[in-house]
Design an enzyme around this catalytic site. Structure first.
Site, mmCIF file in Angstrom:
data_model
loop_
_atom_site.group_PDB
_atom_site.id
_atom_site.type_symbol
_atom_site.label_atom_id
_atom_site.label_comp_id
_atom_site.label_asym_id
_atom_site.label_seq_id
_atom_site.Cartn_x
_atom_site.Cartn_y
_atom_site.Cartn_z
ATOM 1 N N HIS A 164 -10.227 -5.021 -3.485
ATOM 2 C CA HIS A 164 -8.922 -5.308 -3.055
ATOM 3 C C HIS A 164 -9.077 -5.650 -1.523
ATOM 4 O O HIS A 164 -10.178 -5.354 -0.787
ATOM 5 C CB HIS A 164 -8.130 -4.209 -3.110
ATOM 6 C CG HIS A 164 -8.712 -3.138 -2.653
ATOM 7 N ND1 HIS A 164 -9.565 -2.119 -3.483
ATOM 8 C CD2 HIS A 164 -8.546 -2.245 -1.482
ATOM 9 C CE1 HIS A 164 -9.857 -1.028 -2.725
ATOM 10 N NE2 HIS A 164 -9.184 -1.257 -1.323
ATOM 11 N N ASP B 271 0.753 -1.078 0.114
ATOM 12 C CA ASP B 271 0.152 0.199 0.029
ATOM 13 C C ASP B 271 0.800 1.343 0.027
ATOM 14 O O ASP B 271 1.826 1.278 0.637
ATOM 15 C CB ASP B 271 -0.989 -0.006 1.396
ATOM 16 C CG ASP B 271 -2.208 0.916 1.135
ATOM 17 O OD1 ASP B 271 -3.353 0.543 1.002
ATOM 18 O OD2 ASP B 271 -1.804 2.128 1.249
ATOM 19 N N ILE B 272 0.549 2.334 -0.795
ATOM 20 C CA ILE B 272 1.250 3.360 -0.860
ATOM 21 C C ILE B 272 0.994 4.360 0.303
ATOM 22 O O ILE B 272 2.266 5.060 0.465
ATOM 23 C CB ILE B 272 0.893 4.272 -2.176
ATOM 24 C CG1 ILE B 272 1.991 5.164 -2.430
ATOM 25 C CG2 ILE B 272 -0.476 4.875 -1.867
ATOM 26 C CD1 ILE B 272 1.585 5.737 -3.971
ATOM 27 N N GLN C 223 -14.448 2.444 1.613
ATOM 28 C CA GLN C 223 -13.808 2.261 0.342
ATOM 29 C C GLN C 223 -13.465 3.604 -0.687
ATOM 30 O O GLN C 223 -14.442 4.419 -0.687
ATOM 31 C CB GLN C 223 -14.711 1.401 -0.410
ATOM 32 C CG GLN C 223 -14.059 0.784 -1.985
ATOM 33 C CD GLN C 223 -14.767 -0.229 -2.655
ATOM 34 O OE1 GLN C 223 -16.131 -0.547 -2.147
ATOM 35 N NE2 GLN C 223 -14.320 -0.983 -3.545
HETATM 36 P P1 5GP Z 1 -9.850 1.560 0.180
HETATM 37 O O1 5GP Z 1 -9.608 2.668 0.760
HETATM 38 O O2 5GP Z 1 -10.514 1.613 -1.149
HETATM 39 O O3 5GP Z 1 -10.019 0.315 0.994
HETATM 40 O O4 5GP Z 1 -8.290 1.211 -0.182
HETATM 41 C C1 5GP Z 1 -7.372 1.684 -1.209
HETATM 42 C C2 5GP Z 1 -5.946 1.744 -0.824
HETATM 43 O O5 5GP Z 1 -5.207 2.036 -1.836
HETATM 44 C C3 5GP Z 1 -5.571 2.701 0.202
HETATM 45 O O6 5GP Z 1 -5.069 2.031 1.424
HETATM 46 C C4 5GP Z 1 -4.511 3.652 -0.250
HETATM 47 O O7 5GP Z 1 -3.478 3.852 0.450
HETATM 48 C C5 5GP Z 1 -4.142 2.551 -1.645
HETATM 49 N N1 5GP Z 1 -3.678 3.292 -2.681
HETATM 50 C C6 5GP Z 1 -4.192 4.328 -3.281
HETATM 51 N N2 5GP Z 1 -3.659 4.665 -4.436
HETATM 52 C C7 5GP Z 1 -2.652 3.867 -4.543
HETATM 53 C C8 5GP Z 1 -1.316 3.569 -5.243
HETATM 54 O O8 5GP Z 1 -1.334 4.477 -6.269
HETATM 55 N N3 5GP Z 1 -0.428 2.649 -5.329
HETATM 56 C C9 5GP Z 1 -0.728 1.708 -4.025
HETATM 57 N N4 5GP Z 1 0.378 0.856 -3.880
HETATM 58 N N5 5GP Z 1 -1.618 2.071 -3.305
HETATM 59 C C10 5GP Z 1 -2.542 2.969 -3.483
#
Ligand code: 5GP
Ligand code: ZN
Length: 114
Positions: free
Chosen positions: A100, A30-31, A94
């Protein structure tokens, strides 16, 4: 999907730190890590949320737990434990609408989540 961040990462159009891949899914760091280890398990096939999953997808989704367990062992998180999380929709928190699974470890996790 052409405007999807994780589809772009899957194609290699956006760089990522990949730690595992097979024909159905891949795993990246995760970034913006929320724990010492924070990985994202991402199916190659685009679905916006788990609500879109069809019977055909269930085996692939099940395999994610196998991959999560293997990676957790490899990364030394098996003894202390770790968390596997899917956020779904607005109330679920999300932010990227391509399914994911988060794998978080390396520190104790609170419950209930915020
Ligand atoms: P969500 O909030 O949808 O459950 O998780 C999305 C995740 O993707 C977040 O933890 C965020 O930090 C990660 N993320 C967003 N953009 C990128 C990216 O460009 N690269 C990577 N490796 N992770 C990302
Ligand atoms: Zn996508």
């Amino acid at each position: 999907m052409s405007d999807c961040l994780f589809c772009k990462i899957e194609k290699g159009d956006i760089p990522s730190e990949k730690v595992y891949e097979d024909e159905r899914l891949f795993v990246i760091k995760d970034i913006n890590p929320q724990a010492p280890t924070h990985l994202l398990v991402i199916p190659r096939k685009h679905h916006s949320t788990i609500l879109e999953l069809q019977e055909d997808d269930f085996e692939m989704i099940g395999s994610i737990y196998g991959v999560a367990g293997k990676l957790a062992r490899q990364l030394g998180m098996a003894d202390d434990g770790f968390r596997v999380v899917v956020n779904c929709g607005r109330h679920g928190g999300q932010s990227v609408y391509h399914i994911h699974f988060h794998i978080l470890g390396g520190r104790p996790m609170a419950w209930p989540p915020g």
